[in-house]
Scaffold this motif. Structure first.
Motif, short mmCIF file in Angstrom:
data_model
loop_
_atom_site.label_atom_id
_atom_site.label_comp_id
_atom_site.label_asym_id
_atom_site.label_seq_id
_atom_site.Cartn_x
_atom_site.Cartn_y
_atom_site.Cartn_z
N LEU A 1 -23.94 -20.98 -53.24
CA LEU A 1 -24.57 -21.28 -54.52
C LEU A 1 -23.53 -21.24 -55.64
N THR A 2 -22.53 -22.11 -55.52
CA THR A 2 -21.50 -22.29 -56.54
C THR A 2 -21.42 -23.78 -56.86
N PRO A 3 -20.93 -24.14 -58.04
CA PRO A 3 -20.88 -25.57 -58.40
C PRO A 3 -20.12 -26.42 -57.38
N ASP A 4 -18.95 -25.97 -56.95
CA ASP A 4 -18.16 -26.77 -56.01
C ASP A 4 -18.89 -26.95 -54.68
N SER A 5 -19.45 -25.87 -54.17
CA SER A 5 -20.13 -25.94 -52.88
C SER A 5 -21.36 -26.84 -52.95
N VAL A 6 -22.17 -26.64 -53.98
CA VAL A 6 -23.39 -27.44 -54.09
C VAL A 6 -23.06 -28.91 -54.33
#
Length: 309
Positions: free
Chosen positions: A292-297
Motif C-alpha cells: 500500500l505505497t504509491p509506487d507499488s499500487v
C-alpha cells in the motif's frame, strides 16, 4: 482539486476532543473499555467498564432499549472479536441506536502486533444487516461523521486510526452513505477509504495521469453494503477499470461491496488491500509490506489496465 495539508492530525484525538460536547448535546451514554482515549467532563454520562467489551456492548444496548442513545469506545480489534456476538444480537438485530467506535483500526496498532491490528473489521461489520460502517477520510470528517452516527436511527461502526494521519484541503462536508468524488476521471476509478489510503489514491492518480490514463478518485467514507450501490453509481460511466484500496483484508471489505454493486456493468475490478496477518512494526512499514505505497499500487494498476483480458 483536493490537496493534502502539511500537518497530520489523529482521527482518534479529534474524536476524543469532540465527544464530550456531542454526548451532552445528543444525550448519549458513553461506555468506555479502558481505552485511554476518552477524558470525561462534568455532566457527561460516562461509564468505564474496564477491559470487558462484551459487557460494554450489552450495557449500551440496554440503555438504548430504555430510551438513551449510547456509544461504546473500544479497540477495533477487540470489538470485532471479543464482542462480535453481542454486537450482532444486542445491537444489529434489534437496530439499537448504538455507535461502536473502534480505534487503532487497520494496521495503525503498529508495534502492538497482530493481536491489536484490525484488518478484519470491515468484512465482519459489513456482514451485519442494519449496520452502517463508517471510515472518515481525515480528522475533520471524523467529527462530522461522529455526530451523524450519534443522530442515526440505527447501529453504526466508526473506524478510527491510532496516530496522526493526513488532512485534506477542499474535502467536502461528508454525508453518511454518500460517496465523494474528489478527482474526476474517465478511464480508471480509484475508490479509497480512510486517510492514508485516500492520500495514496491521489498519488496514484497523478502517476496514472503521467502514463496517459485519466483516473477518478472516490472517497468512500461509508463502506457498508447499503452504501456500496451509491459508490458504484458514482463511478464514471466511461471508466473501464475499478480499483478499490483499503487498509483491511480485501475478502468481504469495502472493495467486495463496491465490486458487487458495480458488477452488473461488467467493469473489471482490482482489489488492493491487506492480504494476510501482519507482524509488529511501524504503521508505515506495515503499509509498505502490504503493497500500500504509491509506487507499488501504481505498478499493480498499470499491469492491470495493460492486461488485454
Amino acid at each position: 482539486m483536493l490537496e493534502i495539508k502539511p500537518e497530520r492530525v489523529s482521527t482518534r484525538a479529534v474524536f476524543a476532543d469532540a465527544l464530550p460536547e456531542l454526548a451532552l448535546r445528543h444525550n448519549v451514554l458513553v461506555v468506555d473499555t479502558d481505552t485511554g482515549s476518552i477524558k470525561p467532563t462534568p455532566g457527561m454520562d460516562y461509564l468505564n467498564v474496564g477491559i470487558a467489551e462484551n459487557a460494554a456492548v450489552g450495557l449500551a444496548a440496554g440503555a438504548e432499549h430504555f430510551g438513551q442513545r449510547a456509544l461504546v469506545c473500544t479497540f477495533a480489534a477487540f470489538s470485532v472479536s471479543r464482542a462480535f456476538e453481542f454486537i450482532k444480537l444486542d445491537v444489529a438485530y434489534p437496530r439499537r441506536r448504538v455507535c461502536i467506535v473502534g480505534t487503532h483500526a487497520g494496521a495503525s496498532g503498529g508495534w502492538l502486533g497482530p493481536t491489536h491490528h484490525a484488518t478484519e473489521d470491515l468484512a465482519l461489520m459489513n456482514a451485519l444487516p442494519n449496520m452502517r460502517v463508517v471510515v472518515p477520510a481525515d480528522a475533520l470528517q471524523a467529527v462530522s461523521l461522529l455526530e451523524q452516527c450519534l443522530q442515526y436511527d440505527g447501529p453504526t461502526y466508526l473506524r478510527l486510526g491510532r496516530k496522526a494521519s493526513p488532512v485534506f484541503e477542499g474535502l467536502p462536508e461528508p454525508e453518511l452513505g454518500v460517496p465523494q468524488q474528489v478527482r474526476p476521471g474517465r478511464d480508471v476509478a480509484l475508490v479509497a477509504t480512510g486517510p492514508e489510503i485516500l492520500a495514496l489514491a491521489l498519488d496514484v492518480a497523478q502517476g496514472l495521469a503521467g502514463a496517459g490514463y485519466s483516473a477518478q478518485v472516490i472517497n468512500a467514507h461509508t463502506v457498508d453494503p447499503e452504501s456500496a450501490g451509491a459508490v458504484g453509481r458514482a463511478v464514471d460511466a466511461q471508466c473501464r477499470w475499478l480499483v478499490t484500496l483499503e487498509e483491511a483484508w480485501t475478502s468481504g471489505g469495502m472493495g467486495a461491496q463496491v465490486a458487487s454493486a458495480a458488477g452488473a456493468r461488467g467493469i473489471r475490478w482490482l482489489p488492493i488491500g491487506v492480504t494476510g496477518f501482519l507482524p509488529p512494526g511501524s504503521h508505515a512499514s506495515l503499509l509498505e509490506a502490504s503493497g500500500l505505497t504509491p509506487d507499488s499500487v501504481l505498478r499493480q494498476v498499470l499491469t492491470f489496465v495493460s492486461d488485454p483480458k
